[in-house]
Write an enzyme that holds these catalytic residues in place. Structure first.
Site, PDB file in Angstrom:
ATOM      1  N   PRO A  82       1.039  -1.049  -0.277  1.00 40.81           N
ATOM      2  CA  PRO A  82       0.615  -0.254   0.261  1.00 40.81           C
ATOM      3  C   PRO A  82       0.948   0.875   0.129  1.00 40.81           C
ATOM      4  CG  PRO A  82       0.368  -0.804   1.914  1.00 40.81           C
ATOM      5  CD  PRO A  82       0.789  -2.490   1.130  1.00 40.81           C
ATOM      6  N   THR A  83       0.554   2.012  -0.903  1.00 38.30           N
ATOM      7  CA  THR A  83       1.121   3.484  -0.775  1.00 38.30           C
ATOM      8  C   THR A  83       0.089   5.017  -1.000  1.00 38.30           C
ATOM      9  OG1 THR A  83       1.740   3.528  -3.522  1.00 38.30           O
ATOM     10  CG2 THR A  83       3.300   2.650  -2.099  1.00 38.30           C
ATOM     11  N   LEU A 134      -5.110  -0.651   6.076  1.00 36.70           N
ATOM     12  CA  LEU A 134      -6.385  -0.295   7.352  1.00 36.70           C
ATOM     13  C   LEU A 134      -5.508   0.703   8.284  1.00 36.70           C
ATOM     14  CD1 LEU A 134      -9.097   0.476   8.870  1.00 36.70           C
ATOM     15  CD2 LEU A 134      -8.956  -1.513   9.881  1.00 36.70           C
ATOM     16  N   TYR A 135      -5.525   1.652   8.327  1.00 36.17           N
ATOM     17  CA  TYR A 135      -5.682   2.940   9.282  1.00 36.17           C
ATOM     18  C   TYR A 135      -6.723   2.818  10.292  1.00 36.17           C
ATOM     19  CZ  TYR A 135      -0.812   3.649   7.776  1.00 36.17           C
ATOM     20  OH  TYR A 135       0.991   4.477   6.651  1.00 36.17           O
ATOM     21  N   THR A 161      -1.823  -1.643   9.365  1.00 35.60           N
ATOM     22  CA  THR A 161      -0.379  -0.939  10.124  1.00 35.60           C
ATOM     23  C   THR A 161      -0.160  -0.683  10.896  1.00 35.60           C
ATOM     24  OG1 THR A 161      -0.221   0.019   7.566  1.00 35.60           O
ATOM     25  CG2 THR A 161       1.300   0.481   8.784  1.00 35.60           C
ATOM     26  N   GLY A 315       6.761  -1.017  -2.690  1.00 28.20           N
ATOM     27  CA  GLY A 315       6.027   0.234  -2.605  1.00 28.20           C
ATOM     28  C   GLY A 315       6.265   0.736  -3.929  1.00 28.20           C
TER      29      GLY A 315
HETATM   30  C1  LIG Z   1       4.934   7.375  -0.747  1.00 28.76           C
HETATM   31  C2  LIG Z   1       4.873   6.090   0.280  1.00 28.76           C
HETATM   32  C3  LIG Z   1       3.949   6.256   0.773  1.00 28.76           C
HETATM   33  C4  LIG Z   1       2.797   5.043   1.940  1.00 28.76           C
HETATM   34  N1  LIG Z   1       2.053   4.703   2.634  1.00 28.76           N
HETATM   35  C5  LIG Z   1       1.380   3.866   2.962  1.00 28.76           C
HETATM   36  C6  LIG Z   1       0.056   3.475   3.366  1.00 28.76           C
HETATM   37  O1  LIG Z   1      -0.334   4.907   3.018  1.00 28.76           O
HETATM   38  N2  LIG Z   1       0.324   2.653   4.335  1.00 28.76           N
HETATM   39  C7  LIG Z   1       0.670   1.809   4.829  1.00 28.76           C
HETATM   40  O2  LIG Z   1       0.705   0.738   5.214  1.00 28.76           O
HETATM   41  N3  LIG Z   1       2.622   1.946   4.298  1.00 28.76           N
HETATM   42  C8  LIG Z   1       2.613   2.305   3.661  1.00 28.76           C
HETATM   43  N4  LIG Z   1       3.765   3.452   2.663  1.00 28.76           N
HETATM   44  C9  LIG Z   1       4.338   1.981   2.648  1.00 28.76           C
HETATM   45  C10 LIG Z   1       4.615   0.837   2.155  1.00 28.76           C
HETATM   46  O3  LIG Z   1       3.634   0.148   2.440  1.00 28.76           O
HETATM   47  C11 LIG Z   1       5.692  -0.653   2.001  1.00 28.76           C
HETATM   48  O4  LIG Z   1       6.128  -0.745   3.493  1.00 28.76           O
HETATM   49  C12 LIG Z   1       7.324   0.144   1.659  1.00 28.76           C
HETATM   50  O5  LIG Z   1       7.337   1.131   0.836  1.00 28.76           O
HETATM   51  C13 LIG Z   1       8.153  -0.715   1.082  1.00 28.76           C
HETATM   52  O6  LIG Z   1       9.349  -0.357   0.729  1.00 28.76           O
HETATM   53  P1  LIG Z   1      10.049   0.072  -1.217  1.00 28.76           P
HETATM   54  O7  LIG Z   1       9.437   1.246  -1.381  1.00 28.76           O
HETATM   55  O8  LIG Z   1      11.814  -0.166  -0.370  1.00 28.76           O
HETATM   56  O9  LIG Z   1       9.242  -1.055  -1.117  1.00 28.76           O
HETATM   57  C14 LIG Z   1       4.335   4.086   1.706  1.00 28.76           C
HETATM   58  C15 LIG Z   1       5.642   3.814   1.535  1.00 28.76           C
HETATM   59  C16 LIG Z   1       5.557   4.890   0.485  1.00 28.76           C
HETATM   60  C17 LIG Z   1       6.729   4.619  -0.073  1.00 28.76           C
HETATM   61  C1  LIG Z   2       1.614   7.855  11.324  1.00 31.21           C
HETATM   62  C2  LIG Z   2       2.748   7.240   9.953  1.00 31.21           C
HETATM   63  C3  LIG Z   2       1.167   7.530   8.865  1.00 31.21           C
HETATM   64  C4  LIG Z   2       1.719   7.913   7.521  1.00 31.21           C
HETATM   65  C5  LIG Z   2       0.677   7.693   6.858  1.00 31.21           C
HETATM   66  C6  LIG Z   2       0.717   7.582   5.110  1.00 31.21           C
HETATM   67  C7  LIG Z   2       1.797   6.336   4.993  1.00 31.21           C
HETATM   68  O1  LIG Z   2       1.696   5.581   5.385  1.00 31.21           O
HETATM   69  C8  LIG Z   2       2.933   6.859   4.253  1.00 31.21           C
HETATM   70  O2  LIG Z   2       3.551   8.395   3.414  1.00 31.21           O
HETATM   71  O3  LIG Z   2       4.402   6.113   4.382  1.00 31.21           O
END
Ligand SMILES: Cc1cc2nc3c(=O)[nH]c(=O)nc-3n(C[C@H](O)[C@H](O)[C@H](O)COP(=O)(O)O)c2cc1C
Ligand SMILES: CCCCCCC(=O)C(=O)O
Length: 370
Positions: A82-83, A134-135, A161, A315
């Site tokens: 999830p991003t 889910l947050y 998360t 991600g």
């Molecule tokens: C731009 C961005 C947004 C992210 N948003 C979320 C999110 O909304 N929820 C979440 O659980 N993890 C989020 N993550 C973490 C990713 O799910 C994941 O753990 C991570 O990107 C994995 O590393 P990688 O980018 O090196 O593949 C985000 C990561 C990035 C880079």
């Molecule tokens: C408390 C951290 C929430 C971050 C929300 C978005 C995300 O997961 C990210 O940008 O990384």
């Protein structure tokens, strides 16, 4: 590099192109890690310290990358993590990303903070295996509604998360005073919850939003609560120790995602691949263990599977593909990683993920005495 004169061949090519194309605020948000970005760097450098010990002269002429995940066949063990806010990368955002993952035959995880709604993604990618990240909001009724919507839309698992008990300071966002461009919305919500990240503030608008509306104090009791209110398997994402993985397994979660949030939360926490062995040893026989963080090559996928992960997630690589050219870009990134993984299988003497053994990888120190 421009789209016209150079064909991207690696994940790094896609990253270079995407970071040059995106506005600096979006590029900074997608790329950055917390504080000194040490863990962000560890995620990739730790893979380089692991050597593959290949076996030779085995018949690897027919190969199959498929694995069974939560009882379903997945064609390639590389899914999309999830991003948040993917429409900053491409107008088709999460819908395009989910469609590409479906074509690759893998798993797509939709963020709570998506710019396409649960229902839009379900309609755009009906055949993709989709999980919902889910947050937990302070408003528990709202949180319950998100869960019910994901269930009704055919999502197959919830991914809670658990590494978000505070905002991991990202300097790029603070410097850029990051906001979600106002023409975009957090599509799972209405009113202020939908437009809040577009409101200008003294630093990152996302940080302010999260501190205002997220329940940052969730505990293992909330994992139990979530299990009670849903029929879907609940995965916990963001576990980095055997101790916590054991608690999760005792509670009866469906899976553990070994993750440090792409180096965006606790800086100097270990690389995901460094944390994986203790977790797979502790609970790998009781729950499925997955990994995300730093996967940029097919060899990284091989190493993660050798150390106990059933599949991995990427991600940023998917975001870079999406920026390049939407669904086709994500598909190309997944194909590059899949082809590299297939080649690694062949060169290491394996016909399938089931042939990968833990003694096929070793830390570089094994060889340092030479
Ligand atoms: C731009 C961005 C947004 C992210 N948003 C979320 C999110 O909304 N929820 C979440 O659980 N993890 C989020 N993550 C973490 C990713 O799910 C994941 O753990 C991570 O990107 C994995 O590393 P990688 O980018 O090196 O593949 C985000 C990561 C990035 C880079
Ligand atoms: C408390 C951290 C929430 C971050 C929300 C978005 C995300 O997961 C990210 O940008 O990384």
């Amino acid at each position: 590099m421009s789209e016209q004169n150079c064909q991207p061949c690696s994940v790094a090519d896609f990253e270079r192109f995407a970071r040059a194309k995106l506005p600096s605020s979006a590029a900074g948000y997608y790329r950055s890690g917390a504080c000194g970005e040490h863990t962000l760097a560890f995620n990739q450098s730790a893979f380089q310290r692991i050597r593959i010990r290949p076996r030779v002269l085995r018949d690897v002429s027919t190969r199959d990358m498929a694995v069974t995940i939560q009882g379903r066949e997945v064609k390639v063990p590389i899914g999309v993590a999830p991003t948040a806010m993917q429409k900053m990368a491409h107008p088709d955002g999460e819908c395009a990303n989910a469609r590409a993952v479906g074509r690759a035959g893998s798993v797509f995880i939709l963020s709570t903070l998506s710019t396409s709604s649960i229902e839009e993604v379900a309609a755009a990618a009906p055949d993709t295996i989709k999980w919902f990240q889910l947050y937990v909001y302070k408003d528990r009724e709202l949180t319950k509604k998100l869960v019910a919507r994901a269930e009704a839309a055919g999502f197959k698992a919830l991914v809670l998360t658990v590494d978000a008990s505070a905002w991991g300071m990202r300097y790029a966002d603070a410097r850029n005073k990051f906001i979600l461009p106002p023409h975009l919305k957090l599509a799972n919500f209405s009113g202020n919850l939908s437009s809040g990240v577009s409101e200008k503030t003294s630093g990152s608008a996302l940080q302010k939003y999260i501190e205002d509306v997220f329940d940052l104090n969730i505990t293992w009791d909330d994992v139990k609560w979530l299990k009670r209110i849903t029929k879907l398997p609940v995965m916990v994402k963001g576990v980095l120790t055997a101790e916590d993985a054991k608690i999760a397994a005792d509670i009866g979660v469906g899976g553990v995602i070994v993750s440090n949030h792409g180096g965006r939360q606790l800086d100097t926490s270990p690389a995901s691949i460094e944390a994986l062995p203790e977790i797979s040893k502790a609970v790998g026989d009781r729950v499925e263990v997955y990994l995300d963080g730093g996967i940029r090559y097919g060899t990284d996928v091989f190493k993660a599977l050798a150390l106990g992960a059933k599949m991995v997630f990427v991600g940023r690589p998917a975001v870079w593909g999406l920026t390049y050219n939407g669904e086709e870009g994500v598909k190309k990134v997944l194909d590059i990683l899949g082809n590299e993984f297939d080649t690694t299988l062949a060169l290491a003497g394996c016909r399938s993920p089931a042939d990968i053994r833990s003694d096929m990888v070793t830390h570089e120190s094994t060889y340092s005495k030479l």
